[in-house]
Motif scaffolding. Structure first.
Motif, PDB file in Angstrom:
ATOM      1  N   UNK A   1       6.158  -5.796  -2.740  1.00  0.00           N
ATOM      2  CA  UNK A   1       6.618  -5.497  -4.167  1.00  0.00           C
ATOM      3  C   UNK A   1       5.160  -5.733  -4.818  1.00  0.00           C
ATOM      4  N   UNK A   2       4.420  -6.695  -4.419  1.00  0.00           N
ATOM      5  CA  UNK A   2       3.360  -7.237  -5.301  1.00  0.00           C
ATOM      6  C   UNK A   2       2.358  -5.819  -4.999  1.00  0.00           C
ATOM      7  N   UNK A   3       2.274  -5.342  -3.773  1.00  0.00           N
ATOM      8  CA  UNK A   3       1.434  -4.218  -3.626  1.00  0.00           C
ATOM      9  C   UNK A   3       1.705  -2.863  -4.569  1.00  0.00           C
TER      10      UNK A   3
ATOM     11  N   UNK B   1      -2.767  -2.953  -5.476  1.00  0.00           N
ATOM     12  CA  UNK B   1      -3.624  -3.818  -4.967  1.00  0.00           C
ATOM     13  C   UNK B   1      -3.426  -4.264  -3.612  1.00  0.00           C
ATOM     14  N   UNK B   2      -4.244  -4.359  -2.512  1.00  0.00           N
ATOM     15  CA  UNK B   2      -4.177  -4.963  -1.434  1.00  0.00           C
ATOM     16  C   UNK B   2      -3.935  -6.246  -1.373  1.00  0.00           C
ATOM     17  N   UNK B   3      -3.429  -6.995  -0.578  1.00  0.00           N
ATOM     18  CA  UNK B   3      -3.426  -8.462  -0.519  1.00  0.00           C
ATOM     19  C   UNK B   3      -4.992  -9.048  -0.541  1.00  0.00           C
ATOM     20  N   UNK B   4      -5.805  -8.188   0.244  1.00  0.00           N
ATOM     21  CA  UNK B   4      -7.421  -8.730   0.269  1.00  0.00           C
ATOM     22  C   UNK B   4      -7.979  -8.542  -1.147  1.00  0.00           C
ATOM     23  N   UNK B   5      -7.375  -7.670  -1.920  1.00  0.00           N
ATOM     24  CA  UNK B   5      -8.034  -7.297  -3.193  1.00  0.00           C
ATOM     25  C   UNK B   5      -7.485  -8.437  -4.282  1.00  0.00           C
TER      26      UNK B   5
END
Length: 165
Positions: free
Chosen positions: A146-148, A153-157
């Motif tokens: 859901x965040x993505x 944004x990727x988790x790494x970003x």
């Protein structure tokens, strides 16, 4: 209009997937905490039905509409945020069948105990623990997806953004 219709279905499927999934998860946790085989058997029966007939199809609709949206927008599957969300979705999805199997086992174990008037068998806790932790991992993955979807944004970003702040 096709894009908006697909996006609407995608969001509704996400709500069903997340909402019914989380609801089922929490209800079975609450029922299991009672240690009452009759309560657990009834709740687990409903959870298995809801997850089979509502949550699972919502997951299928999610993947189909997501892929169609990617195609319609001209994004590639290798776009970082698309690829990340797809990879996490497939990981979460790979937990799904074992979760359904474990839920069914919990239901059967509780039903046997309720029918005989016995306490839950010794193995119930082990099966429950496996099911519980698979749920934790699955829902963590869903929160990340859901965040993505919201931020693109990727988790790494996100980690890089937070590290730079």
């Amino acid at each position: 209009m096709l894009y908006l219709g697909l996006k609407y279905l995608h969001v509704i499927a996400a709500i069903f997937l997340f909402g019914f999934g989380m609801g089922s998860y929490l209800y079975l946790i609450a029922a299991s905490r009672t240690a009452n085989p009759q309560v657990i058997a009834q709740v687990a029966r409903m959870v298995v039905q809801f997850d089979t007939w509502i949550t699972t199809p919502a997951g299928v609709i999610q993947i189909v509409t997501g892929l169609l949206l990617v195609h319609l927008t001209g994004l590639g599957l290798t776009t970082h945020w698309v690829l990340s969300s797809l990879a996490i979705f497939l990981c979460v999805g790979s937990l799904w069948l074992p979760v359904l199997v474990l839920q069914k086992r919990l239901q059967q174990m509780a039903s046997r105990a309720a029918q005989t008037g016995a306490a839950l068998e010794e193995g119930y806790r082990n099966v429950y623990r496996q099911w519980f932790w698979m749920g934790v991992l699955g829902f963590l993955g869903m929160f990340v997806i859901v965040w993505i979807m919201v931020t693109k944004m990727t988790p790494w970003q996100l980690i890089g953004l937070l590290a730079g702040a």
